[in-house]
Motif scaffolding. Structure first.
Motif, PDB file in Angstrom:
ATOM      1  N   THR A   1      -7.921  -4.832  -1.512  1.00 42.37           N
ATOM      2  CA  THR A   1      -7.194  -5.222  -0.374  1.00 42.37           C
ATOM      3  C   THR A   1      -6.272  -4.739   0.212  1.00 42.37           C
ATOM      4  O   THR A   1      -5.992  -3.296  -0.594  1.00 42.37           O
ATOM      5  CB  THR A   1      -6.696  -6.163  -0.455  1.00 42.37           C
ATOM      6  OG1 THR A   1      -5.647  -6.476  -2.097  1.00 42.37           O
ATOM      7  CG2 THR A   1      -7.479  -7.294  -0.828  1.00 42.37           C
ATOM      8  N   SER A   2      -5.203  -4.060   1.085  1.00 46.34           N
ATOM      9  CA  SER A   2      -4.470  -3.169   1.705  1.00 46.34           C
ATOM     10  C   SER A   2      -2.869  -4.173   0.993  1.00 46.34           C
ATOM     11  O   SER A   2      -2.936  -4.996   1.121  1.00 46.34           O
ATOM     12  CB  SER A   2      -4.694  -3.098   3.259  1.00 46.34           C
ATOM     13  OG  SER A   2      -5.801  -2.335   3.818  1.00 46.34           O
ATOM     14  N   GLU A   3      -2.325  -3.240   1.112  1.00 46.49           N
ATOM     15  CA  GLU A   3      -0.861  -3.180   0.244  1.00 46.49           C
ATOM     16  C   GLU A   3       0.062  -2.497   1.862  1.00 46.49           C
ATOM     17  O   GLU A   3       0.017  -1.865   2.828  1.00 46.49           O
ATOM     18  CB  GLU A   3      -1.191  -2.906  -0.860  1.00 46.49           C
ATOM     19  CG  GLU A   3      -1.520  -3.601  -1.916  1.00 46.49           C
ATOM     20  CD  GLU A   3      -1.456  -4.852  -1.742  1.00 46.49           C
ATOM     21  OE1 GLU A   3      -0.428  -5.283  -2.228  1.00 46.49           O
ATOM     22  OE2 GLU A   3      -2.285  -5.393  -2.202  1.00 46.49           O
ATOM     23  N   ALA A   4       1.306  -3.548   1.930  1.00 42.36           N
ATOM     24  CA  ALA A   4       2.311  -3.480   2.134  1.00 42.36           C
ATOM     25  C   ALA A   4       2.693  -2.492   2.701  1.00 42.36           C
ATOM     26  O   ALA A   4       2.923  -1.484   3.572  1.00 42.36           O
ATOM     27  CB  ALA A   4       3.754  -4.139   2.745  1.00 42.36           C
ATOM     28  N   ASP A   5       3.095  -1.544   1.123  1.00 44.09           N
ATOM     29  CA  ASP A   5       3.471  -0.186   0.725  1.00 44.09           C
ATOM     30  C   ASP A   5       2.570   1.030   1.596  1.00 44.09           C
ATOM     31  O   ASP A   5       2.644   2.723   1.885  1.00 44.09           O
ATOM     32  CB  ASP A   5       3.974  -0.057  -0.478  1.00 44.09           C
ATOM     33  CG  ASP A   5       1.997   0.176  -1.626  1.00 44.09           C
ATOM     34  OD1 ASP A   5       1.591   0.584  -1.142  1.00 44.09           O
ATOM     35  OD2 ASP A   5       2.583   0.510  -2.469  1.00 44.09           O
ATOM     36  N   GLY A   6       1.449   0.848   2.269  1.00 45.00           N
ATOM     37  CA  GLY A   6       0.336   1.716   2.336  1.00 45.00           C
ATOM     38  C   GLY A   6      -0.450   2.255   1.600  1.00 45.00           C
ATOM     39  O   GLY A   6      -1.542   2.895   1.881  1.00 45.00           O
TER      40      GLY A   6
ATOM     41  N   ARG B   1      -3.777   0.199  -8.907  1.00 45.24           N
ATOM     42  CA  ARG B   1      -3.088   0.283  -7.368  1.00 45.24           C
ATOM     43  C   ARG B   1      -4.317   1.927  -6.801  1.00 45.24           C
ATOM     44  O   ARG B   1      -4.522   2.788  -7.598  1.00 45.24           O
ATOM     45  CB  ARG B   1      -2.047   0.437  -8.085  1.00 45.24           C
ATOM     46  CG  ARG B   1      -1.222  -0.259  -8.054  1.00 45.24           C
ATOM     47  CD  ARG B   1      -1.156  -0.850  -6.686  1.00 45.24           C
ATOM     48  NE  ARG B   1       0.152  -0.755  -6.157  1.00 45.24           N
ATOM     49  CZ  ARG B   1      -0.100  -0.765  -4.137  1.00 45.24           C
ATOM     50  NH1 ARG B   1      -1.153  -1.450  -3.604  1.00 45.24           N
ATOM     51  NH2 ARG B   1       1.192  -0.281  -3.396  1.00 45.24           N
TER      52      ARG B   1
ATOM     53  N   ALA C   1      -4.425   5.010   5.934  1.00 43.68           N
ATOM     54  CA  ALA C   1      -2.639   5.063   5.499  1.00 43.68           C
ATOM     55  C   ALA C   1      -3.025   6.185   4.328  1.00 43.68           C
ATOM     56  O   ALA C   1      -3.086   6.103   3.637  1.00 43.68           O
ATOM     57  CB  ALA C   1      -2.143   3.710   5.157  1.00 43.68           C
TER      58      ALA C   1
ATOM     59  N   HIS D   1      -3.937   0.265  -1.854  1.00 41.98           N
ATOM     60  CA  HIS D   1      -4.697  -0.804  -2.007  1.00 41.98           C
ATOM     61  C   HIS D   1      -4.653  -1.188  -3.314  1.00 41.98           C
ATOM     62  O   HIS D   1      -3.677  -0.278  -3.823  1.00 41.98           O
ATOM     63  CB  HIS D   1      -6.069   0.068  -1.684  1.00 41.98           C
ATOM     64  CG  HIS D   1      -5.943   0.242  -0.094  1.00 41.98           C
ATOM     65  ND1 HIS D   1      -6.074   1.570   0.318  1.00 41.98           N
ATOM     66  CD2 HIS D   1      -6.306  -0.259   0.925  1.00 41.98           C
ATOM     67  CE1 HIS D   1      -5.778   1.875   1.223  1.00 41.98           C
ATOM     68  NE2 HIS D   1      -6.321   0.276   2.502  1.00 41.98           N
TER      69      HIS D   1
ATOM     70  N   TRP E   1      -3.770   4.838  -3.914  1.00 38.47           N
ATOM     71  CA  TRP E   1      -3.350   5.049  -2.919  1.00 38.47           C
ATOM     72  C   TRP E   1      -3.289   6.621  -2.096  1.00 38.47           C
ATOM     73  O   TRP E   1      -3.820   7.470  -3.278  1.00 38.47           O
ATOM     74  CB  TRP E   1      -1.571   5.099  -2.475  1.00 38.47           C
ATOM     75  CG  TRP E   1      -1.107   5.654  -4.201  1.00 38.47           C
ATOM     76  CD1 TRP E   1      -0.356   7.058  -3.676  1.00 38.47           C
ATOM     77  CD2 TRP E   1      -0.337   4.819  -4.951  1.00 38.47           C
ATOM     78  NE1 TRP E   1       0.592   6.638  -4.546  1.00 38.47           N
ATOM     79  CE2 TRP E   1       0.281   5.699  -5.383  1.00 38.47           C
ATOM     80  CE3 TRP E   1      -1.033   4.051  -6.031  1.00 38.47           C
ATOM     81  CZ2 TRP E   1       0.519   6.329  -7.153  1.00 38.47           C
ATOM     82  CZ3 TRP E   1      -0.511   4.206  -7.346  1.00 38.47           C
ATOM     83  CH2 TRP E   1      -0.587   5.302  -7.521  1.00 38.47           C
TER      84      TRP E   1
END
Length: 160
Positions: free
Chosen positions: A14-19, A36, A77, A21, A38
């Motif tokens: 899932t994508s997270e708000a901070d860029g 996590r 992202a 996953h 990224w």
């Protein structure tokens, strides 16, 4: 390697708000996404298992090698490649003091915890009040000095 191909190796992404996953960590029996993922602006992918798995075990479990984490391209992202700034010592000390005050407040307040707080502890963490006390968890009944939005939200929760 394309970033989408790399993400496709993991389950529950899932994508997270901070860029970044979140994903299920393939290196342990993960039921709630603890991995996590990224990609930095430098094209490097960072992987961190919040349950403590070694990155080598994570990449091996999905058939990747270390070189697959470099020069990752494609849409998606990216986050700044630099190291995140550490929380200043003064803020860490203030949070520790606040947590200590809340822990002490639990001893006085435990018998009177509002039902909403008890339900939250049980449903979210599977804890009862005795276990919460053993772990040093506490409450802010509005008198412990919590002033951040998080502290105010916790206060509202415990007031029921």
């Amino acid at each position: 390697m394309l970033f989408a191909d790399l993400l496709g190796r993991f389950e529950g992404v899932t994508s997270e708000a901070d860029g970044g996953h979140s994903a299920l960590c393939p290196a342990h029996q993960d039921s709630r996404p603890s991995l996590r993922i990224w990609r930095g602006s430098d094209g490097k992918v960072r992987l961190t298992c919040r349950a403590g798995c070694d990155t080598a075990d994570v990449i091996r479990a999905v058939g990747l090698g270390w070189s697959d984490l470099f020069d990752v391209t494609g849409p998606g992202a990216v986050v700044a490649a630099g190291r995140p700034q550490l929380v200043p010592v003064a803020q860490t000390a203030a949070l520790a003091a606040y947590a200590d005050r809340c822990s002490l407040a639990l001893a006085d307040f435990a018998g009177e915890w509002p039902e909403r707080a008890r339900t939250y502890l049980s449903e979210r963490f599977g804890l009862d009040l005795d276990t919460a006390a053993e772990l040093g968890l506490g409450v802010d009944d509005g008198h412990q000095g919590g002033t951040s939005p998080t502290c105010r939200a916790a206060t509202a929760l415990t007031r029921g």
